[in-house]
Design a protein around this motif. Structure first.
Motif, PDB file in Angstrom:
ATOM      1  N   ARG A  46      22.246  29.247  54.527  1.00  0.00           N
ATOM      2  CA  ARG A  46      22.671  27.964  55.129  1.00  0.00           C
ATOM      3  C   ARG A  46      23.499  27.158  54.141  1.00  0.00           C
ATOM      4  NH1 ARG A  46      18.493  24.470  57.810  1.00  0.00           N
ATOM      5  NH2 ARG A  46      20.280  23.824  59.019  1.00  0.00           N
ATOM      6  N   THR A  47      23.161  27.271  52.846  1.00  0.00           N
ATOM      7  CA  THR A  47      23.951  26.560  51.836  1.00  0.00           C
ATOM      8  C   THR A  47      25.331  27.191  51.700  1.00  0.00           C
ATOM      9  OG1 THR A  47      21.854  26.210  50.695  1.00  0.00           O
ATOM     10  CG2 THR A  47      23.861  25.607  49.505  1.00  0.00           C
ATOM     11  N   LEU A  48      25.371  28.535  51.704  1.00  0.00           N
ATOM     12  CA  LEU A  48      26.656  29.219  51.556  1.00  0.00           C
ATOM     13  C   LEU A  48      27.575  28.992  52.756  1.00  0.00           C
ATOM     14  CD1 LEU A  48      25.583  32.635  49.968  1.00  0.00           C
ATOM     15  CD2 LEU A  48      26.693  30.692  48.852  1.00  0.00           C
ATOM     16  N   LEU A  49      26.973  28.696  53.906  1.00  0.00           N
ATOM     17  CA  LEU A  49      27.768  28.397  55.103  1.00  0.00           C
ATOM     18  C   LEU A  49      28.132  26.912  55.176  1.00  0.00           C
ATOM     19  CD1 LEU A  49      25.720  30.549  57.589  1.00  0.00           C
ATOM     20  CD2 LEU A  49      28.197  30.721  57.360  1.00  0.00           C
ATOM     21  N   GLY A  50      27.639  26.149  54.210  1.00  0.00           N
ATOM     22  CA  GLY A  50      27.921  24.717  54.214  1.00  0.00           C
ATOM     23  C   GLY A  50      27.145  23.954  55.273  1.00  0.00           C
ATOM     24  N   LEU A  51      26.068  24.536  55.794  1.00  0.00           N
ATOM     25  CA  LEU A  51      25.289  23.853  56.825  1.00  0.00           C
ATOM     26  C   LEU A  51      24.345  22.832  56.209  1.00  0.00           C
ATOM     27  CD1 LEU A  51      24.466  26.894  59.133  1.00  0.00           C
ATOM     28  CD2 LEU A  51      26.190  25.130  59.478  1.00  0.00           C
ATOM     29  N   ILE A  52      23.908  23.097  54.984  1.00  0.00           N
ATOM     30  CA  ILE A  52      23.147  22.096  54.230  1.00  0.00           C
ATOM     31  C   ILE A  52      23.819  21.968  52.862  1.00  0.00           C
ATOM     32  CG2 ILE A  52      20.904  22.327  55.374  1.00  0.00           C
ATOM     33  CD1 ILE A  52      20.074  24.245  53.168  1.00  0.00           C
ATOM     34  N   PRO A  53      23.777  20.771  52.269  1.00  0.00           N
ATOM     35  CA  PRO A  53      24.462  20.592  50.992  1.00  0.00           C
ATOM     36  C   PRO A  53      23.717  21.294  49.857  1.00  0.00           C
ATOM     37  CG  PRO A  53      23.335  18.576  51.645  1.00  0.00           C
ATOM     38  CD  PRO A  53      23.181  19.535  52.775  1.00  0.00           C
ATOM     39  N   ALA A  54      24.485  21.754  48.867  1.00  0.00           N
ATOM     40  CA  ALA A  54      23.866  22.318  47.670  1.00  0.00           C
ATOM     41  C   ALA A  54      23.197  21.191  46.898  1.00  0.00           C
ATOM     42  CB  ALA A  54      24.932  22.993  46.819  1.00  0.00           C
ATOM     43  N   LEU A  55      22.047  21.482  46.291  1.00  0.00           N
ATOM     44  CA  LEU A  55      21.354  20.441  45.523  1.00  0.00           C
ATOM     45  C   LEU A  55      21.832  20.430  44.078  1.00  0.00           C
ATOM     46  CD1 LEU A  55      17.706  20.692  46.893  1.00  0.00           C
ATOM     47  CD2 LEU A  55      19.619  19.346  47.719  1.00  0.00           C
ATOM     48  N   GLY A  56      22.590  21.445  43.709  1.00  0.00           N
ATOM     49  CA  GLY A  56      23.135  21.509  42.347  1.00  0.00           C
ATOM     50  C   GLY A  56      24.039  22.707  42.267  1.00  0.00           C
TER      51      GLY A  56
END
Lengths: 261, 334
Positions: A46-56
């Protein structure tokens, strides 16, 4: 088009699921993500798809930070195959596949004949052309999964992300879907497309001959060719049960619960 | 095997338009002063007896137009919300627009304001309720956004309902209370051309974005994650759809009062006819809603000695129909 994670921390809100993840999916590469439930595979996707923001850290798509890209720009570069599901309304399978064309349409546009042809061609390629006018919500799990893969192909993105495409399928459907993914991944690989998929079954990584990333507790535990990364020792440690890796007389690798399990 | 009736699209469209024209014409002839079809047509275009002209142009035509407008608007808003919230049990008032409009109108009646102000208050109340829901829901960060919206809608709706009840207790029982009760059940009994004129452009303004975004709204039915992965800005589209559907619903509620069930039931019939694809569902639902409410309103003014409130008839017809839908028990609610 290359997908990269550099020192990526993933999670929801303040809850950190994984940290310092480095990963790369290069053109033509097939990457298979393995790891027990809750190790962060889906969160990573989900992070790699940009669906949730990376936390760092940072996720980069073709060298550009993912967070700077608009949704349609991401969708033209990465297509996503979720686990088979049923929408609340009985859409035709072809309509579901045509939804893959959305990122290529203007904001107010409808898919046209060209999009229809593209969608039909991808269904043809996966051998599911006969499902085009069937009610998607009434197809079998395996058929639905193939429809979702056709949709991702219709998206014509240089990268494909598949989240446990064989989970929740019965034995026959698992083989069917895995077989199609195998053909597809190798065709994609020849065309310079990158594929990253997650699975619960280490045998699948061997079957696909994919580059393995083995996750454990939100960190990358091992990576490399399946023969090197998926050993009895590493699998036993990650899954917490004794695991044996055996070679069948036909030359295939199978992972089995080990002695004492 | 997946679709209901295998009618070609053009045939269905023409059939719906023809049915609407025929129903409208019939509604113009029916009433305490019966007219033949040629008489009604003549009166409509300013010929024939003066009395017929008066009846058709000043009394029946505004009602027919209002019924078509209200039915189309509620059904279109309902179809949009059911697709957007991925739930076939959703009606246009899920986010509190009817409760807010009801409270607005009741305040207007309580203050003995003129009709135009009561309508304005109803419109403003509906818009304000949904705006409040969206503000509160966006402040709630630790849960799914759609869930937060729907739950906040229930809360704000309940609060507006409580305030409405309080005003009913305080209202003058001989004059204001019957007016309040009648308004909350919906009616087109006193609708005139001046009531419809401001609602027409507002409804049109709301329907345009719903129509333009029809493909993206369809994709949103797959859920936020998938829609976004397919390139749809889910949050922005949802905001636009909610704003447009609220504008449409608040505008017609201001004219007709609270008319339930239309926005819930009609989209189901639409899906039976053309399937769930929003590009077809939206226009078909609007046409069906228009025809349905026209029939119901014509019944409302003819079946009894006194006018039957619309909300009562739509419930009496809608509730058994819905039970029938449940009894068919098909997943997917096609």
């Amino acid at each position: 088009m290359k997908l990269e994670a550099r020192g990526l921390s993933i999670g929801y809100g303040r809850r950190l699921v994984g940290r310092d993840l480095d990963l790369e999916v290069a053109p033509g590469q097939i990457v298979c993500l393995l790891g027990p439930n809750g190790c962060g595979k889906t969160t990573l996707f989900r992070t790699l798809l940009g669906l949730i923001p990376a936390l760092g850290g940072e996720a980069l798509l073709g060298g550009a930070p993912l967070r700077r890209l608009a949704r349609a720009e991401i969708a033209r570069r990465i297509s996503y195959v979720p686990q088979a599901h049923a929408p609340p309304f009985p859409y035709e399978a072809l309509e579901i596949v045509m939804m893959g064309r959305t990122a290529r349409l203007g904001r107010f546009a409808q898919p046209g004949p060209g999009d229809r042809t593209a969608a039909c061609a991808e269904m043809e390629r996966l051998g599911i052309a006969d499902l085009a006018h069937r009610d998607y919500s009434r197809l079998s799990g395996g058929q639905r999964q193939l429809v979702l893969i056709a949709r991702a192909l219709a998206q014509q993105a240089p990268l494909i992300v598949m989240d446990e495409p064989t989970a929740s399928l019965d034995f026959g459907n698992q083989s069917l879907v895995l077989g199609e993914i195998g053909k597809l991944a190798h065709a994609a690989s020849r065309d310079g497309q990158g594929v990253i998929l997650s699975t619960h079954n280490p045998d699948h990584a061997f079957a696909l001959g994919a580059e393995v990333v083995l996750m454990h507790d939100g960190a990358i535990h091992r990576r490399g060719r399946p023969e090197a990364a998926l050993t009895a020792a590493s699998l036993s440690e990650v899954y917490g049960v004794p695991v044996m890796v055996e070679r069948t007389p036909s030359g295939r690798h199978v992972c089995l619960p080990g002695p004492g399990a | 095997m997946s679709r209901g009736l295998p009618l070609p699209r053009l045939t269905l469209g023409l059939a719906l338009v023809a049915a609407l024209v025929a129903l409208s014409l019939a509604a113009l002839t029916i009433g305490p002063f019966p007219l033949s079809v040629p008489e009604a047509l003549a009166a409509l275009f300013g010929a024939g007896e003066p009395q017929s002209q008066l009846v058709v142009q000043n009394i029946r035509l505004p009602r027919v137009v209002a019924a078509l407008l209200v039915g189309a608007a509620l059904a279109a808003a309902g179809a949009s919300y059911q697709t957007l919230f991925r739930n076939p049990l959703v009606s246009p008032d899920i986010l509190g627009v009817s409760a807010g409009a009801g409270l607005g109108a009741v305040i207007g009646i309580f203050l003995s304001l003129p009709v135009a102000f009561i309508q304005l208050f109803a419109f403003a109340g509906g818009m304000a309720a949904v705006l409040l829901v969206m503000l509160v829901a966006s402040a709630v960060r630790n849960t799914d956004h759609v869930l937060a919206l729907v739950l906040t809608g229930v809360v704000i709706g309940a609060l507006a309902g409580a305030a409405t009840s309080l005003l009913k207790v305080l209202a003058d029982p001989y004059d204001q209370l019957p007016a309040i009760t009648f308004w909350l059940l919906g009616s087109l009994a006193s609708t005139t051309t001046t009531d419809i004129l401001p609602a027409l452009p507002a409804v049109a303004l709301g329907l345009v974005p719903l129509f333009l975004l029809r493909w993206r709204i369809n994709v949103l039915a797959l859920g936020d994650d998938e829609a976004r992965a397919l390139g749809v800005e889910a949050g922005r589209i949802r905001f636009t759809v909610i704003a447009a559907a609220t504008l449409v619903t608040a505008s017609v509620t201001a004219v007709a009062g609270v008319v339930g069930w239309v926005g819930l039931v009609i989209p189901h019939i639409g899906r039976m006819l053309v399937g769930p694809s929003f590009a077809r569902l939206l226009p078909v639902s609007a046409a069906l809603g228009a025809g349905y409410l026209l029939v119901v309103d014509t019944l409302a003014r003819t079946i009894g000695e006194v006018e039957v409130p619309l909300g009562i008839l739509t419930a009496v017809i809608g509730a058994p129909f819905f039970v029938w839908l449940l009894a068919r028990g098909r997943r997917g609610w096609s």
